[in-house]
Design a protein around this motif. Structure first.
Motif, short mmCIF file in Angstrom:
data_model
loop_
_atom_site.label_atom_id
_atom_site.label_comp_id
_atom_site.label_asym_id
_atom_site.label_seq_id
_atom_site.Cartn_x
_atom_site.Cartn_y
_atom_site.Cartn_z
N TYR A 118 0.98 -1.32 -0.05
CA TYR A 118 -0.19 -0.07 0.12
C TYR A 118 0.86 1.20 -0.16
CZ TYR A 118 -4.04 -2.99 1.20
OH TYR A 118 -5.12 -3.75 1.12
N LEU A 119 1.93 1.24 0.92
CA LEU A 119 2.72 2.61 0.87
C LEU A 119 3.41 2.49 -0.48
CD1 LEU A 119 4.26 2.35 4.44
CD2 LEU A 119 2.47 3.71 3.57
N GLU A 120 3.99 1.54 -1.17
CA GLU A 120 4.68 1.41 -2.41
C GLU A 120 3.68 2.24 -3.46
OE1 GLU A 120 7.25 -0.85 -5.57
OE2 GLU A 120 7.03 -1.88 -3.73
N MET A 121 2.52 1.62 -3.61
CA MET A 121 1.50 1.99 -4.56
C MET A 121 1.23 3.62 -4.59
SD MET A 121 0.51 -0.26 -6.74
CE MET A 121 -0.97 0.35 -7.32
N LEU A 143 6.09 10.78 -1.34
CA LEU A 143 5.54 12.20 -2.11
C LEU A 143 4.15 12.55 -1.63
CD1 LEU A 143 5.73 14.02 -4.75
CD2 LEU A 143 4.35 12.12 -5.96
N SER A 144 3.44 11.53 -1.10
CA SER A 144 1.94 11.75 -0.28
C SER A 144 2.42 12.77 0.82
CB SER A 144 1.23 10.67 -0.20
OG SER A 144 0.91 10.06 -1.27
N GLY A 145 3.52 12.29 1.58
CA GLY A 145 4.02 12.80 2.78
C GLY A 145 4.20 14.25 2.72
N GLY A 151 -7.13 13.11 5.69
CA GLY A 151 -7.96 13.42 4.49
C GLY A 151 -6.80 13.77 3.26
N THR A 152 -6.07 14.54 3.40
CA THR A 152 -5.05 14.94 2.24
C THR A 152 -4.09 13.73 1.88
OG1 THR A 152 -5.15 17.31 3.11
CG2 THR A 152 -3.43 16.53 1.71
N GLY A 153 -3.64 13.03 2.93
CA GLY A 153 -2.52 11.91 2.68
C GLY A 153 -3.52 10.75 2.10
N LEU A 154 -4.71 10.69 2.49
CA LEU A 154 -5.27 9.27 2.02
C LEU A 154 -5.77 9.89 0.32
CD1 LEU A 154 -7.71 8.22 4.99
CD2 LEU A 154 -6.00 6.94 3.97
N ALA A 195 -4.75 8.83 -5.19
CA ALA A 195 -4.70 9.28 -6.42
C ALA A 195 -3.40 8.77 -7.16
CB ALA A 195 -4.46 10.71 -6.66
N SER A 196 -2.41 8.50 -6.45
CA SER A 196 -1.07 7.96 -6.78
C SER A 196 -1.32 6.63 -7.39
CB SER A 196 0.04 8.08 -5.89
OG SER A 196 0.50 9.52 -5.73
N ALA A 197 -2.04 5.83 -6.47
CA ALA A 197 -2.41 4.58 -6.89
C ALA A 197 -3.23 4.42 -8.13
CB ALA A 197 -2.80 3.59 -5.67
#
Length: 123
Positions: A54-57, A62-64, A95-98, A103-105
């Protein structure tokens, strides 16, 4: 950067030999796997490895950064002399992190065909 597949795992790797990345024309050969995969071509993933996947996908680093930018903007938007609402900040950052990770996945899923033609992302 760590990969979820160890070097001893059997994988099929596409190696472009000739052609143009821009036109999508490539002569590709595959190295045969060292061990046979199950008939459906899928490996069993243990639940222990799910968080790493999940963290890689979701491109966690970048999300952090996106989440930290949101936190900074949240803190700067509070008027002088008014305390920052920590529960609201936590909800906003969560919410922003999720949203950034999903969006990245989703982008990785939608761009498989394009990424497979680029040298940098064809792995």
């Amino acid at each position: 950067r760590r990969s979820l597949v160890s070097r001893s795992d059997p994988v099929s790797v596409a190696v472009p030999r000739t052609g143009s990345v821009l036109t999508g024309e490539a002569d590709v050969r595959s190295t045969p796997p060292q061990e046979a995969l199950p008939a459906d071509g899928q490996r069993e993933l243990k639940p222990v490895s799910w968080p790493a996947i999940y963290l890689e996908m979701g491109k966690a680093k970048l999300s952090g950064l996106v989440t930290m930018t949101t936190a900074a903007g949240f803190a700067l938007a509070v008027p002088v002399g008014v305390p920052v609402s920590l529960p609201m900040l936590a909800i906003t950052c969560t919410g922003t992190g999720l949203a950034a990770m999903s969006a990245s996945a989703f982008n990785q899923i939608m761009e498989v065909s394009n990424d497979s033609r680029m040298v940098r992302t064809s792995k």
